[in-house]
Enzyme design. Structure first.
Site, PDB file in Angstrom:
ATOM      1  N   CYS A 166      10.625  33.632 -13.036  1.00  0.00           N
ATOM      2  CA  CYS A 166       9.666  33.378 -11.965  1.00  0.00           C
ATOM      3  C   CYS A 166       8.499  32.529 -12.462  1.00  0.00           C
ATOM      4  CB  CYS A 166       9.218  34.713 -11.375  1.00  0.00           C
ATOM      5  SG  CYS A 166       8.444  34.594  -9.760  1.00  0.00           S
ATOM      6  N   HIS A 167       7.282  33.071 -12.495  1.00  0.00           N
ATOM      7  CA  HIS A 167       6.110  32.355 -12.996  1.00  0.00           C
ATOM      8  C   HIS A 167       5.945  32.510 -14.503  1.00  0.00           C
ATOM      9  CE1 HIS A 167       5.072  32.368  -8.709  1.00  0.00           C
ATOM     10  NE2 HIS A 167       4.213  31.396  -8.983  1.00  0.00           N
ATOM     11  N   GLY A 168       6.799  33.323 -15.146  1.00  0.00           N
ATOM     12  CA  GLY A 168       6.730  33.539 -16.592  1.00  0.00           C
ATOM     13  C   GLY A 168       6.704  32.255 -17.415  1.00  0.00           C
TER      14      GLY A 168
END
Length: 188
Positions: free
Chosen positions: A113-115
């Site tokens: 995801c936003h990792g």
């Protein structure tokens, strides 16, 4: 994959307040079920707040401070998403150094995801094929990555996925990469 394919391995999960809860809990369960010891690492002491998108989820007890953690003591790293979590982690130099050290040591890393925002700050995506939450596409391309819109991408031990619907493929590939271990071709 063997149910105990990660027996004897230690996997770090790096997160802070605002992580997408399911993006920590599902990989945590998969890695633990495969036999690994799982350790929640954070720049924050005590507990951290999970999120269900924009609603508060559960709190989770931190096992180790990133300020004292060393990649040498782990066999792999998981970076859950959520918007606030990686945005905060990428401003913490100890978190960025911790992430970068996994690449220097050629150890597998899984980010969802936003990792991957934290991977940009660690300067480890140049020349790699990755995926992420769609809004990170331009950031990742500007950092030198080849961004693709796929459920799960693996590039020399770096596993990336887009969002929670991709968790089954993400978890499966992360466990495979952690079982394989060191990646000689992985570079910083």
């Amino acid at each position: 994959m063997n149910k105990k394919s990660l027996q004897g391995k230690r996997i770090a999960f790096l997160a802070t307040d605002g992580f997408e809860q399911v993006e920590l809990t599902k990989p945590w369960e998969a890695v633990k079920e495969a036999g690994a010891e799982v350790v929640l690492v954070s720049p924050k002491d005590g507990s951290i707040q999970g999120m269900h998108h924009d609603e508060k989820g559960d709190t989770f007890e931190v096992n180790q401070s990133v300020h004292t953690a060393s990649a040498e003591n782990f066999d792999g790293l998981v970076l859950p998403g959520g918007v606030a979590n990686p945005d905060s982690l990428r401003t913490c130099e100890d978190s960025v150094s911790f992430i970068r050290d996994f690449f220097k040591q050629h150890k597998p890393v899984a980010a969802i995801c936003h990792g991957p925002w934290t991977l940009i700050e660690a300067d480890v995506v140049r020349g790699r094929t990755v995926t992420s939450w769609p809004s990170l596409k331009t950031d990742l391309k500007n950092a030198g990555a080849d961004w693709v819109d796929k459920e799960c991408v693996c590039d020399e031990g770096l596993v990336t996925s887009r969002y929670p619907d991709d968790l089954p493929a993400f978890c499966k590939k992360a466990v495979e990469e952690f079982a394989e271990g060191r990646h000689a071709k992985q570079t910083v």
